[in-house]
Design an enzyme around this catalytic site. Sequence first.
Site, PDB file in Angstrom:
ATOM      1  N   PRO A  28       0.838  -1.198   0.000  1.00  0.00           N
ATOM      2  CA  PRO A  28       0.000   0.000   0.000  1.00  0.00           C
ATOM      3  C   PRO A  28       0.875   1.251   0.000  1.00  0.00           C
ATOM      4  O   PRO A  28       1.835   1.342   0.765  1.00  0.00           O
ATOM      5  CB  PRO A  28      -0.774  -0.113   1.318  1.00  0.00           C
ATOM      6  CG  PRO A  28      -0.706  -1.560   1.684  1.00  0.00           C
ATOM      7  CD  PRO A  28       0.621  -2.035   1.186  1.00  0.00           C
ATOM      8  N   CYS A 113       3.685   2.220   9.096  1.00  0.00           N
ATOM      9  CA  CYS A 113       3.840   3.564   8.542  1.00  0.00           C
ATOM     10  C   CYS A 113       4.764   4.401   9.431  1.00  0.00           C
ATOM     11  O   CYS A 113       4.532   4.523  10.638  1.00  0.00           O
ATOM     12  CB  CYS A 113       2.474   4.242   8.429  1.00  0.00           C
ATOM     13  SG  CYS A 113       2.562   5.904   7.724  1.00  0.00           S
ATOM     14  N   ASN A 215       9.879  -7.288   2.825  1.00  0.00           N
ATOM     15  CA  ASN A 215       9.696  -6.008   2.140  1.00  0.00           C
ATOM     16  C   ASN A 215      10.932  -5.147   2.370  1.00  0.00           C
ATOM     17  O   ASN A 215      11.472  -5.113   3.470  1.00  0.00           O
ATOM     18  CB  ASN A 215       8.442  -5.328   2.694  1.00  0.00           C
ATOM     19  CG  ASN A 215       8.157  -3.959   2.108  1.00  0.00           C
ATOM     20  OD1 ASN A 215       7.659  -3.071   2.801  1.00  0.00           O
ATOM     21  ND2 ASN A 215       8.441  -3.760   0.836  1.00  0.00           N
ATOM     22  N   GLY A 216      11.370  -4.477   1.299  1.00  0.00           N
ATOM     23  CA  GLY A 216      12.502  -3.571   1.417  1.00  0.00           C
ATOM     24  C   GLY A 216      13.563  -3.814   0.372  1.00  0.00           C
ATOM     25  O   GLY A 216      14.145  -4.906   0.305  1.00  0.00           O
TER      26      GLY A 216
END
Length: 387
Positions: A28, A113, A215-216
């Site tokens: 997202p 976030c 992720n990353g």
Amino acid sequence: MPSTPSATSVAPLRIGPITVDAPVVLAPMAGITNTAFRRLCREYGAGLYVSEMITSRALVERNETTMRLITHHESETPRSIQLYGVDPATVEAAVRILVEEDRADHIDMNFGCPVPKVTRKGGGAALPWKLGLFREIVTRAVAAAGRVPVTVKMRKGIDDDHLTYLEAGRIAEDAGVAAVALHARTAAQFYSGEADWEAIARLKDHVTSIPVLGNGDIWAAEDATRMMFETGCDGVVVGRGCLGRPWLFGELARAFEVDAGPTVDATLGFVARAFRRHAELLVEFFDDEGRGCRDIRKHVAWYFKGYPVGGDLRARLATVSSIAEIDALLAEMDLDAPYPGSAAEGQRGRAGSPKRPALPDRWLESQEIDGVDSCALADAELDHSGG
């Protein structure tokens, strides 16, 4: 030196009842992963495509912008929505709306976030520090979701002295989530430096009964296969790497030997057609040509990174107001120009720099919620941003 894994060694990703042939998830991204961009990515590849972050309070109060953001195109399946919230009751109510009104097939919870306006109110990457609160939110969300799988996306922690991902991962697993995803940076890192893929491997060792996603720093298909090989993770989550490159999902699918969309030649003509299609889908999404064309402007630098598109032409593309104007400007390009190689590769989007995370007063003094924390959280749930 060991080789990267062959595609045949990678199993489909299973999130509850959902099977994703290519173990790839679109991360997202606020203002990016709306219906238009998700549809475009689907046209090129395979995977699970998640909406931009939705505020639970705004959903419960049926904010007009929020209701637009949770509406999927009929071609989108499975329908995936990410929720942000800090109050267990409000999150539970938001989940019930999505499930009872049949608006989602998968719900992702945002605990990663790093944006100051979110963390300074105790949300996003700040929240898992309060382990009891994290446990209650996730447990109530899973219970409210019933047959709809719930996943959790998080960061390593607030900073290197306040890591939470291993405890949070185990809590989420025990609460019945269908998968956990780790952006292998802390909130303090924002998007700077390198992602700590070793942390993904540690989480995979720690959480054993559900998929762990990494992720990353996935900028190319080779990065995805290498991450899975080095960490043992069950799938990858791709964010900034697909900015201006929706066809990355096709390259990822082919890397995992899954049928995908058109073969990528990455000539300037190929990129121009993708840019034009993106604009067309944005116009449809907003039901407003001017607004759709204004939205495509922020994508100009990402799409044409490294290509022989002069500054003047780029500047004019960044002020377009109609599809006809886009067509005229694209016609000025040398559409036969080949893929420029390394000039078009690598990091995309702003990395920022390490910074002290914005947090509620005395947030780090305890991992339990006190009266001051409760006031900050109540204020956070008054956010009517709609995304």
